[in-house]
Enzyme design. Structure first.
Site, mmCIF file in Angstrom:
data_model
loop_
_atom_site.group_PDB
_atom_site.id
_atom_site.type_symbol
_atom_site.label_atom_id
_atom_site.label_comp_id
_atom_site.label_asym_id
_atom_site.label_seq_id
_atom_site.Cartn_x
_atom_site.Cartn_y
_atom_site.Cartn_z
ATOM 1 N N HIS A 43 -8.313 11.715 55.351
ATOM 2 C CA HIS A 43 -9.539 12.196 56.003
ATOM 3 C C HIS A 43 -10.104 13.415 55.270
ATOM 4 O O HIS A 43 -10.752 14.265 55.867
ATOM 5 C CB HIS A 43 -9.301 12.506 57.493
ATOM 6 C CG HIS A 43 -9.089 11.253 58.303
ATOM 7 N ND1 HIS A 43 -10.141 10.488 58.773
ATOM 8 C CD2 HIS A 43 -7.958 10.625 58.696
ATOM 9 C CE1 HIS A 43 -9.641 9.448 59.448
ATOM 10 N NE2 HIS A 43 -8.327 9.496 59.404
ATOM 11 N N ASP A 183 -11.343 4.367 48.458
ATOM 12 C CA ASP A 183 -10.809 3.006 48.393
ATOM 13 C C ASP A 183 -11.409 2.228 47.222
ATOM 14 O O ASP A 183 -10.698 1.607 46.428
ATOM 15 C CB ASP A 183 -11.110 2.241 49.687
ATOM 16 C CG ASP A 183 -10.518 2.924 50.906
ATOM 17 O OD1 ASP A 183 -9.824 3.945 50.742
ATOM 18 O OD2 ASP A 183 -10.762 2.430 52.024
HETATM 19 MG MG MG Z 1 -11.078 -1.163 54.720
#
Ligand code: MG
Ligand code: ADP
Length: 396
Positions: A43, A183
């Site tokens: 986060h 990601d």
């Molecule tokens: Mg995902």
């Protein structure tokens, strides 16, 4: 106790074979993009901070070919994880629709169209050994695989960072997930035997070697996913923005712990704790990279456990099952080869990541599997991965 999975070359061959069975001809292109696991820095990405992920040796593979007689242009897609066929017309403005899973690819197609590189008709077969919805970013693997395919199909090559940003935009606009850059960046730019210390503001990554065979990354999937995840994620982002506004900084990346502490009595207590997590986590991430470079495993372990505690108590994104895994790891302890463990990914279920002495991996996996199942009644999935390479073209 440790899950085995197909190496990429075998998965790619199987995907090509399935394409042949389904469409009656061999694929023209086969591409792959990996999932990822984040060692520390949770986060922090949407706060312009640092993260320390690696690509895992689990991949989403796309086999594809131009469709014969493909007018008007459309994508026809099949996934081994989904029923039926998704057929998406490309001659009308691209918008998210049904089935939901096709939106990840559609969003990437829309990105290429916006760059002036529209697609002709394609048949696409999707296979993956990244668990779906397990926090190892099967969504980014699908997006980055699609972008890698569309690069070779259209001849429009992207700079890898531009490619990650295009995929992130697809996830924002077509899947409705306001994710950070980690990601997609990791799936596109992962490097074998390296972690990426990614500065989410400058989007520069420093390669941190993790090549010592004596140390392994063991991933534990709790096999639970609690459904509040979506709304809570958006709420955390808002709380971070509120904290940054209060502290008069561009993002929490720019705030210091001392500065935050002076505001304790003026801030909403929940917003204060959210900010404390982010600020301390960014510090831990940078320190962990340094500790890994120095093979200072006790320090790495203690940073991982601190990260977990902060996510559980200040950020409140853990859950009973993730806490259970981490408690089991703590009890195993460094004397039995457990270096450190924490939840990884957005939270509320999904995976924990641990760093272990390779020689102890089997015993540790057995212990975690047994104790977790006994405590929760749920069977976990465990697997080991070395840091893997990012997206690749396997046939063009
Ligand atoms: Mg995902
Ligand atoms: P995670 O990225 O952690 O795996 P997400 O909820 O972000 O979890 O993404 C999972 C979703 O991505 C799935 O529900 C599905 O819609 C889509 N998806 C990912 N991989 C595939 C695949 N191989 N086939 C079909 N859909 C996929």
């Amino acid at each position: 106790m440790i899950d085995q999975h197909l190496p990429l070359a075998r998965l790619a061959d199987e995907t090509a074979e399935k394409f042949q069975q389904r469409f009656g001809r061999p694929p023209q292109w086969v591409v792959a993009a990996p999932g990822r696991v984040n060692l520390i820095g949770e986060h922090t990405d949407y706060n312009d901070g640092f993260v320390l992920p690696m690509a895992i040796d689990r991949y989403t593979v796309l086999a594809a070919g131009r469709s014969p007689g493909g007018e008007p242009p459309r994508l026809r897609m099949v996934s081994g994880h989904k029923q039926g066929e998704a057929v998406i017309p490309l001659n009308i403005p691209l918008q998210p629709g049904q089935p939901a899973w096709a939106n990840y690819v559609l969003g990437v197609a829309a990105g290429f169209a916006a760059l002036g590189a529209p697609l002709a008709s394609l048949d696409i077969l999707v296979e993956s050994n990244v668990p779906l919805g397990g926090g190892l970013s099967s969504s980014a693997a699908l997006e980055v695989a699609a972008a890698t395919l569309f690069e070779v199909v259209t001849g429009h090559r992207l700079d890898p960072v531009e490619k990650a940003l295009l995929c992130q935009k697809a996830e924002h606009e077509f899947a409705g997930v306001p994710c950070g850059i980690m990601d997609q960046f990791t799936s596109a730019l992962g490097r074998e035997n390296h972690l990426l210390l990614l500065d989410c503001r400058s989007r520069q990554a420093e390669l941190v070697p993790l090549s010592d065979p004596a140390v392994s990354v063991l991933i534990i999937n709790t096999n639970v996913k609690h459904h509040l995840a979506g709304g809570e994620y958006a709420r955390r982002r808002q709380q971070c923005e509120a904290a940054a506004r209060h502290l008069r900084v561009r993002a929490l990346r720019d705030a210091h712990l001392d500065q935050l502490k002076t505001q304790h009595d003026q801030m909403d207590p929940v917003v204060f704790r959210r900010a404390r997590h982010v600020i301390t986590e960014i510090g831990r991430t940078v320190r962990a990279a340094t500790a890994i470079k120095a093979s200072d495993w006790p320090e790495v372990g203690s940073l991982m456990y601190d990260s977990h505690d902060s996510l559980r108590d200040d950020y409140e994104v853990s859950c009973a099952e993730l806490d259970e895994v981490v408690e089991i790891a703590r009890k195993i302890g460094p004397g039995n080869g457990m270096i450190g463990c924490r939840m990884t990914g957005g939270g509320f279920g999904g995976c924990a990541v641990s760093v272990v002495q390779s020689a102890a991996t089997r015993d540790i996996a057995k212990k975690i599997h047994g104790d977790y199942q006994q405590k929760t009644g749920i069977q976990p999935a465990l697997f080991v991965s070395r840091p893997a390479a990012g997206a690749t073209v396997l046939k063009a």
